[in-house]
Design a protein around this motif. Structure first.
Motif, PDB file in Angstrom:
ATOM      1  N   ALA B   2       0.183  -0.580   6.336  1.00 50.48           N
ATOM      2  CA  ALA B   2       0.471  -1.660   5.385  1.00 50.48           C
ATOM      3  C   ALA B   2       0.810  -2.949   6.117  1.00 50.48           C
ATOM      4  O   ALA B   2       1.328  -2.923   7.228  1.00 50.48           O
ATOM      5  N   GLY B   3       0.517  -4.074   5.477  1.00 47.82           N
ATOM      6  CA  GLY B   3       0.845  -5.385   6.043  1.00 47.82           C
ATOM      7  C   GLY B   3       2.320  -5.697   5.916  1.00 47.82           C
ATOM      8  O   GLY B   3       3.058  -5.008   5.212  1.00 47.82           O
ATOM      9  N   LYS B   4       2.733  -6.754   6.606  1.00 53.23           N
ATOM     10  CA  LYS B   4       4.140  -7.174   6.590  1.00 53.23           C
ATOM     11  C   LYS B   4       4.328  -8.311   5.595  1.00 53.23           C
ATOM     12  O   LYS B   4       3.458  -9.160   5.436  1.00 53.23           O
ATOM     13  N   ALA B  29      -0.391 -15.719   8.757  1.00 55.20           N
ATOM     14  CA  ALA B  29      -0.427 -14.704   7.695  1.00 55.20           C
ATOM     15  C   ALA B  29      -1.832 -14.626   7.097  1.00 55.20           C
ATOM     16  O   ALA B  29      -2.536 -15.634   7.009  1.00 55.20           O
ATOM     17  N   ASP B  30      -2.229 -13.420   6.689  1.00 52.62           N
ATOM     18  CA  ASP B  30      -3.556 -13.253   6.084  1.00 52.62           C
ATOM     19  C   ASP B  30      -3.625 -13.906   4.709  1.00 52.62           C
ATOM     20  O   ASP B  30      -4.637 -14.497   4.342  1.00 52.62           O
ATOM     21  N   LEU B  89      -0.613  -5.983   0.443  1.00 49.96           N
ATOM     22  CA  LEU B  89       0.012  -5.352   1.618  1.00 49.96           C
ATOM     23  C   LEU B  89      -0.653  -3.999   1.906  1.00 49.96           C
ATOM     24  O   LEU B  89      -0.879  -3.639   3.065  1.00 49.96           O
ATOM     25  N   GLU B  91      -3.634  -3.221   1.469  1.00 49.32           N
ATOM     26  CA  GLU B  91      -4.944  -3.435   2.132  1.00 49.32           C
ATOM     27  C   GLU B  91      -4.766  -3.694   3.626  1.00 49.32           C
ATOM     28  O   GLU B  91      -5.737  -3.965   4.334  1.00 49.32           O
ATOM     29  N   GLY B  92      -3.498  -3.706   4.082  1.00 51.17           N
ATOM     30  CA  GLY B  92      -3.220  -3.938   5.497  1.00 51.17           C
ATOM     31  C   GLY B  92      -3.084  -5.406   5.857  1.00 51.17           C
ATOM     32  O   GLY B  92      -3.006  -5.772   7.027  1.00 51.17           O
ATOM     33  N   LYS B  93      -3.055  -6.254   4.814  1.00 52.06           N
ATOM     34  CA  LYS B  93      -2.944  -7.701   5.068  1.00 52.06           C
ATOM     35  C   LYS B  93      -1.478  -8.146   5.061  1.00 52.06           C
ATOM     36  O   LYS B  93      -0.689  -7.661   4.243  1.00 52.06           O
ATOM     37  N   SER B  94      -1.146  -9.086   5.936  1.00 50.66           N
ATOM     38  CA  SER B  94       0.199  -9.669   5.906  1.00 50.66           C
ATOM     39  C   SER B  94       0.234 -10.763   4.836  1.00 50.66           C
ATOM     40  O   SER B  94      -0.762 -11.449   4.596  1.00 50.66           O
ATOM     41  N   TYR B 121       8.300  -1.383   2.709  1.00 46.67           N
ATOM     42  CA  TYR B 121       7.469  -2.325   3.486  1.00 46.67           C
ATOM     43  C   TYR B 121       8.306  -3.065   4.520  1.00 46.67           C
ATOM     44  O   TYR B 121       9.498  -3.305   4.318  1.00 46.67           O
TER      45      TYR B 121
END
Lengths: 232, 232
Positions: B2-4, B29-30, B89, B91-94, B121
């Motif tokens: 997971a993203g941050k 950040a994404d 998050l 989706e692995g995106k920050s 998270y």
């Protein structure tokens, strides 16, 4: 033409918490005035600034604000600091005086500002992140929400100041709490606030502490408490 | 993985009052989460950020925090905002959620933070300059000095809140004072505080006002009062 005076807050420790404007003003000012408590002392504000700005070749001006008990003696130091800066402004050079945290929160800059404003110099203040904002962010707690109130106090002479603030405010920040940490953990326990308090020691510096009040830890001068009556 | 999640305070208006860290986090950040009070609304926080960071090509995620009177309805919006961010998050995106001023002072981020922290998270808060610090610097007055106290209050439901704060604190900041400006000038007059008060309207924005309380001016929502019992 006389130079312009800037008061610049560089934030509480992490150089990345300096604002874009603080960086720019320090970069472009002719002279950086560095307040210290004793001549030759290392300045925390300067060590923060020099991590974000290349200060090599920059003219540094040490100004001493001695922490004398006597107000009269302190006034003499303040006036001398202002006059030291005044001499540089009169050479047509701009001066940025840097302070830890924010420029309007318990800042030595105010003494210099008042004297030089009175003398008619052009002045500007650049805000910085106050330690309590950085500390709350570090601890990931809010300082104040919804319709709540927040009271900031400092330099506790006696227990009554904190008791009164807790009585009238939803959230209380105690700044420069280091010297009070011999009795504050006990007082917070008595008030039922121990588990509603975060202690922040030297946030952003190498020996940072973020956690509950602990009688066995020796805290430094720049210790901040955040007490949230509604809980953390 | 997971993203941050980042909560980022972008300061009160002037993009140069963003911190170096806020700029960096928004740049890297994404996804930028942008809180608004209604779908499609223009966000002040976003307009500040985009003046300091190139956001072209950056994924923006609107999250609606409706100002419903009903707490139950507001809770539904908050949960939906948190779930919208959660999906990104996952989706692995920050994600960097940006807010006006500081992230710990009357910030909508806290609702999203609590929900997503609870879900496990990774989170981080980046402080910003609160409007009262920027306002005090703009007016060139100190917020708090020496052994003084400072109380911050907001959204005045009645006169009593300000009266009580003035009774117990040396300096009082009233945030979001716009809606109270129909009675506040008179109250300050009654309390003998008119010439000890600075009104700050939309500091850092185009229609900025810095001056004494004035019954004939129509003030906006983001109006801040600084009352200094010891004088300006």
């Amino acid at each position: 033409m006389a130079g312009k005076l800037y008061g610049v807050g560089v934030g509480p420790g992490d150089p990345k918490l300096m604002t874009l404007k603080a960086k720019e003003v320090i970069e472009t000012a002719d002279v950086i005035a560095v307040p210290v408590a004793a001549a030759g002392e290392k300045s925390t504000a300067l060590s923060i600034a020099e991590q974000a700005v290349d200060l090599s070749g920059k003219e540094l001006l040490e100004v001493v604000f001695s922490m004398e008990r006597s107000v009269v003696k302190r006034e003499i130091y303040r006036k001398k600091a202002a006059e030291t800066i005044q001499a540089v402004l009169d050479e047509g050079k701009s001066v940025a005086m840097i302070v830890l945290g924010d420029i309007t929160v318990y800042s030595t800059y105010m003494y210099v500002y008042r004297y030089l404003k009175e003398c008619g110099y052009e002045t500007e203040m650049v805000p910085g992140i106050p330690s309590f904002c950085a500390g709350a962010a570090k601890a990931q707690v809010s300082l104040v929400e919804g319709n709540e109130s927040l009271t900031v106090i400092s330099s506790l002479k006696n227990k009554h100041v904190l008791k009164e603030a807790l009585e009238h405010s939803d959230n209380v920040v105690v700044m420069k709490a280091g010297s009070g940490m011999n009795y504050l953990p006990e007082l917070l326990e008595e008030e039922g606030m121990s588990d509603k308090t975060v202690v922040l020691g030297n946030v952003g510096l190498a020996d940072e502490y973020v956690g509950p009040p602990d009688k066995d830890i020796k805290y430094g001068y720049f210790t901040t408490l955040i007490v949230k009556k509604g809980g953390l």
